[in-house]
Design a protein around this motif. Structure first.
Motif, PDB file in Angstrom:
ATOM      1  N   SER A   1      -7.516 -16.624 -10.908  1.00  0.00           N
ATOM      2  CA  SER A   1      -8.033 -15.420 -10.271  1.00  0.00           C
ATOM      3  C   SER A   1      -7.054 -15.003  -9.180  1.00  0.00           C
ATOM      4  CB  SER A   1      -9.412 -15.709  -9.673  1.00  0.00           C
ATOM      5  OG  SER A   1      -9.930 -14.552  -9.075  1.00  0.00           O
ATOM      6  N   ARG A   2      -6.508 -13.791  -9.312  1.00  0.00           N
ATOM      7  CA  ARG A   2      -5.559 -13.283  -8.324  1.00  0.00           C
ATOM      8  C   ARG A   2      -5.977 -11.889  -7.890  1.00  0.00           C
ATOM      9  NH1 ARG A   2       0.451 -13.655 -10.377  1.00  0.00           N
ATOM     10  NH2 ARG A   2      -0.251 -11.625 -11.019  1.00  0.00           N
ATOM     11  N   ASP A   3      -5.849 -11.637  -6.582  1.00  0.00           N
ATOM     12  CA  ASP A   3      -6.122 -10.303  -6.048  1.00  0.00           C
ATOM     13  C   ASP A   3      -4.791  -9.567  -5.969  1.00  0.00           C
ATOM     14  OD1 ASP A   3      -6.669  -8.003  -4.639  1.00  0.00           O
ATOM     15  OD2 ASP A   3      -7.919  -8.986  -3.142  1.00  0.00           O
ATOM     16  N   ARG A   4      -4.506  -8.738  -6.952  1.00  0.00           N
ATOM     17  CA  ARG A   4      -3.245  -8.007  -6.999  1.00  0.00           C
ATOM     18  C   ARG A   4      -3.245  -6.799  -6.066  1.00  0.00           C
ATOM     19  NH1 ARG A   4      -4.430  -9.870 -12.132  1.00  0.00           N
ATOM     20  NH2 ARG A   4      -2.781 -11.043 -13.149  1.00  0.00           N
ATOM     21  N   ALA A   5      -4.434  -6.278  -5.751  1.00  0.00           N
ATOM     22  CA  ALA A   5      -4.526  -5.095  -4.893  1.00  0.00           C
ATOM     23  C   ALA A   5      -3.968  -5.383  -3.498  1.00  0.00           C
ATOM     24  CB  ALA A   5      -5.963  -4.607  -4.807  1.00  0.00           C
ATOM     25  N   GLU A   6      -4.209  -6.579  -2.968  1.00  0.00           N
ATOM     26  CA  GLU A   6      -3.678  -6.947  -1.656  1.00  0.00           C
ATOM     27  C   GLU A   6      -2.163  -6.813  -1.610  1.00  0.00           C
ATOM     28  OE1 GLU A   6      -4.723 -10.808  -0.197  1.00  0.00           O
ATOM     29  OE2 GLU A   6      -6.858 -10.346  -0.133  1.00  0.00           O
ATOM     30  N   GLY A   7      -1.503  -7.289  -2.649  1.00  0.00           N
ATOM     31  CA  GLY A   7      -0.051  -7.215  -2.710  1.00  0.00           C
ATOM     32  C   GLY A   7       0.456  -5.787  -2.774  1.00  0.00           C
ATOM     33  N   VAL A   8      -0.256  -4.943  -3.516  1.00  0.00           N
ATOM     34  CA  VAL A   8       0.130  -3.535  -3.629  1.00  0.00           C
ATOM     35  C   VAL A   8       0.006  -2.852  -2.268  1.00  0.00           C
ATOM     36  CG1 VAL A   8      -0.528  -1.317  -4.637  1.00  0.00           C
ATOM     37  CG2 VAL A   8      -0.390  -3.343  -6.076  1.00  0.00           C
ATOM     38  N   VAL A   9      -1.082  -3.149  -1.564  1.00  0.00           N
ATOM     39  CA  VAL A   9      -1.284  -2.551  -0.244  1.00  0.00           C
ATOM     40  C   VAL A   9      -0.178  -3.011   0.709  1.00  0.00           C
ATOM     41  CG1 VAL A   9      -2.803  -2.494   1.778  1.00  0.00           C
ATOM     42  CG2 VAL A   9      -3.753  -2.205  -0.525  1.00  0.00           C
ATOM     43  N   ALA A  10       0.109  -4.301   0.717  1.00  0.00           N
ATOM     44  CA  ALA A  10       1.148  -4.834   1.607  1.00  0.00           C
ATOM     45  C   ALA A  10       2.526  -4.238   1.278  1.00  0.00           C
ATOM     46  CB  ALA A  10       1.192  -6.357   1.503  1.00  0.00           C
ATOM     47  N   GLU A  11       2.819  -4.117   0.003  1.00  0.00           N
ATOM     48  CA  GLU A  11       4.112  -3.588  -0.420  1.00  0.00           C
ATOM     49  C   GLU A  11       4.301  -2.126  -0.013  1.00  0.00           C
ATOM     50  OE1 GLU A  11       6.341  -2.798  -4.672  1.00  0.00           O
ATOM     51  OE2 GLU A  11       4.992  -4.513  -4.497  1.00  0.00           O
ATOM     52  N   HIS A  12       3.234  -1.360  -0.012  1.00  0.00           N
ATOM     53  CA  HIS A  12       3.325   0.068   0.308  1.00  0.00           C
ATOM     54  C   HIS A  12       3.046   0.386   1.773  1.00  0.00           C
ATOM     55  CE1 HIS A  12       3.089   0.188  -4.058  1.00  0.00           C
ATOM     56  NE2 HIS A  12       3.607   1.394  -3.987  1.00  0.00           N
ATOM     57  N   ALA A  13       2.627  -0.610   2.550  1.00  0.00           N
ATOM     58  CA  ALA A  13       2.198  -0.395   3.935  1.00  0.00           C
ATOM     59  C   ALA A  13       3.215   0.318   4.831  1.00  0.00           C
ATOM     60  CB  ALA A  13       1.776  -1.720   4.563  1.00  0.00           C
ATOM     61  N   PRO A  14       4.502   0.063   4.689  1.00  0.00           N
ATOM     62  CA  PRO A  14       5.439   0.761   5.587  1.00  0.00           C
ATOM     63  C   PRO A  14       5.427   2.286   5.411  1.00  0.00           C
ATOM     64  CG  PRO A  14       6.502  -1.132   4.578  1.00  0.00           C
ATOM     65  CD  PRO A  14       5.182  -0.946   3.875  1.00  0.00           C
ATOM     66  N   TRP A  15       5.059   2.748   4.229  1.00  0.00           N
ATOM     67  CA  TRP A  15       5.161   4.179   3.926  1.00  0.00           C
ATOM     68  C   TRP A  15       3.822   4.868   3.666  1.00  0.00           C
ATOM     69  CZ3 TRP A  15       7.815   0.332   1.262  1.00  0.00           C
ATOM     70  CH2 TRP A  15       9.123   0.126   1.710  1.00  0.00           C
ATOM     71  N   PHE A  16       2.806   4.076   3.279  1.00  0.00           N
ATOM     72  CA  PHE A  16       1.531   4.663   2.885  1.00  0.00           C
ATOM     73  C   PHE A  16       0.358   3.943   3.541  1.00  0.00           C
ATOM     74  CE2 PHE A  16       4.418   5.582  -0.618  1.00  0.00           C
ATOM     75  CZ  PHE A  16       4.173   6.919  -0.864  1.00  0.00           C
ATOM     76  N   ALA A  17      -0.681   4.703   3.847  1.00  0.00           N
ATOM     77  CA  ALA A  17      -1.935   4.145   4.353  1.00  0.00           C
ATOM     78  C   ALA A  17      -2.984   4.242   3.246  1.00  0.00           C
ATOM     79  CB  ALA A  17      -2.403   4.936   5.576  1.00  0.00           C
ATOM     80  N   VAL A  18      -3.875   3.273   3.215  1.00  0.00           N
ATOM     81  CA  VAL A  18      -4.951   3.279   2.220  1.00  0.00           C
ATOM     82  C   VAL A  18      -5.970   4.354   2.590  1.00  0.00           C
ATOM     83  CG1 VAL A  18      -6.852   1.953   1.229  1.00  0.00           C
ATOM     84  CG2 VAL A  18      -4.655   0.841   1.673  1.00  0.00           C
ATOM     85  N   ASP A  19      -6.255   5.205   1.637  1.00  0.00           N
ATOM     86  CA  ASP A  19      -7.265   6.252   1.820  1.00  0.00           C
ATOM     87  C   ASP A  19      -8.598   5.840   1.188  1.00  0.00           C
ATOM     88  OD1 ASP A  19      -7.998   8.955   2.691  1.00  0.00           O
ATOM     89  OD2 ASP A  19      -8.152   9.382   0.548  1.00  0.00           O
ATOM     90  N   ALA A  20      -8.544   5.161   0.047  1.00  0.00           N
ATOM     91  CA  ALA A  20      -9.764   4.725  -0.649  1.00  0.00           C
ATOM     92  C   ALA A  20      -9.419   3.592  -1.607  1.00  0.00           C
ATOM     93  CB  ALA A  20     -10.378   5.891  -1.424  1.00  0.00           C
ATOM     94  N   GLN A  21     -10.389   2.727  -1.845  1.00  0.00           N
ATOM     95  CA  GLN A  21     -10.236   1.640  -2.827  1.00  0.00           C
ATOM     96  C   GLN A  21     -11.560   1.434  -3.549  1.00  0.00           C
ATOM     97  OE1 GLN A  21      -8.645  -1.562  -0.144  1.00  0.00           O
ATOM     98  NE2 GLN A  21      -7.206  -1.838  -1.835  1.00  0.00           N
ATOM     99  N   TRP A  22     -11.468   1.107  -4.849  1.00  0.00           N
ATOM    100  CA  TRP A  22     -12.656   0.776  -5.628  1.00  0.00           C
ATOM    101  C   TRP A  22     -12.224   0.015  -6.876  1.00  0.00           C
ATOM    102  CZ3 TRP A  22     -10.559   5.653  -5.479  1.00  0.00           C
ATOM    103  CH2 TRP A  22     -10.184   6.223  -6.698  1.00  0.00           C
ATOM    104  N   SER A  23     -13.198  -0.553  -7.533  1.00  0.00           N
ATOM    105  CA  SER A  23     -12.947  -1.271  -8.781  1.00  0.00           C
ATOM    106  C   SER A  23     -13.676  -0.572  -9.922  1.00  0.00           C
ATOM    107  CB  SER A  23     -13.439  -2.712  -8.684  1.00  0.00           C
ATOM    108  OG  SER A  23     -12.697  -3.415  -7.718  1.00  0.00           O
ATOM    109  N   VAL A  24     -13.075  -0.665 -11.103  1.00  0.00           N
ATOM    110  CA  VAL A  24     -13.659  -0.115 -12.322  1.00  0.00           C
ATOM    111  C   VAL A  24     -13.713  -1.261 -13.322  1.00  0.00           C
ATOM    112  CG1 VAL A  24     -13.377   1.574 -14.175  1.00  0.00           C
ATOM    113  CG2 VAL A  24     -12.620   2.136 -11.854  1.00  0.00           C
ATOM    114  N   ARG A  25     -14.883  -1.470 -13.937  1.00  0.00           N
ATOM    115  CA  ARG A  25     -14.968  -2.551 -14.932  1.00  0.00           C
ATOM    116  C   ARG A  25     -15.968  -2.194 -16.017  1.00  0.00           C
ATOM    117  NH1 ARG A  25     -15.267  -4.841 -10.462  1.00  0.00           N
ATOM    118  NH2 ARG A  25     -13.742  -6.436 -10.939  1.00  0.00           N
TER     119      ARG A  25
END
Length: 102
Positions: free
Chosen positions: A27-51
């Motif tokens: 089990s890995r949380d890939r969203a955390e890595g995406v947020v960290a990778e984009h943090a210098p240039w982008f801020a999170v506006d919204a997050q959700w899961s689809v399943r």
């Protein structure tokens, strides 16, 4: 204006299939890595899961495996014939980013 939308596999994406083929599913949380990778240039506006959970036969499982990098391995493809109908979770974590300072 504008936004960046990123969707990555959720921790439970294809979990039943990974367990059936590999004996375990990490089990890995890939969203955390995406947020960290984009943090210098982008801020999170919204997050959700689809399943969604679908019952798949061996042919549908084989087709699904062709969309994954591990599923294209001959060892994984050869084992799909041994799988009967299987309930499989399809899940993505979605993040919308907005540009920092803009």
């Amino acid at each position: 204006g504008g936004a960046l939308l990123v969707a990555v596999p959720a921790h439970d994406d294809l979990v039943e299939l990974r367990q059936a083929l590999h004996g375990a599913a990490l089990s890995r949380d890939r969203a955390e890595g995406v947020v960290a990778e984009h943090a210098p240039w982008f801020a999170v506006d919204a997050q959700w899961s689809v399943r969604d959970c679908r019952r798949l036969d061996a042919a549908a499982i084989a087709d699904l495996l062709l969309t994954t990098y591990r599923g294209q391995r001959a060892s994984a493809i050869s084992r799909t014939g041994m799988l009967g109908p299987l309930d499989v979770t399809l899940a993505s974590d979605v993040t919308i980013f907005v540009k920092r300072g803009g």
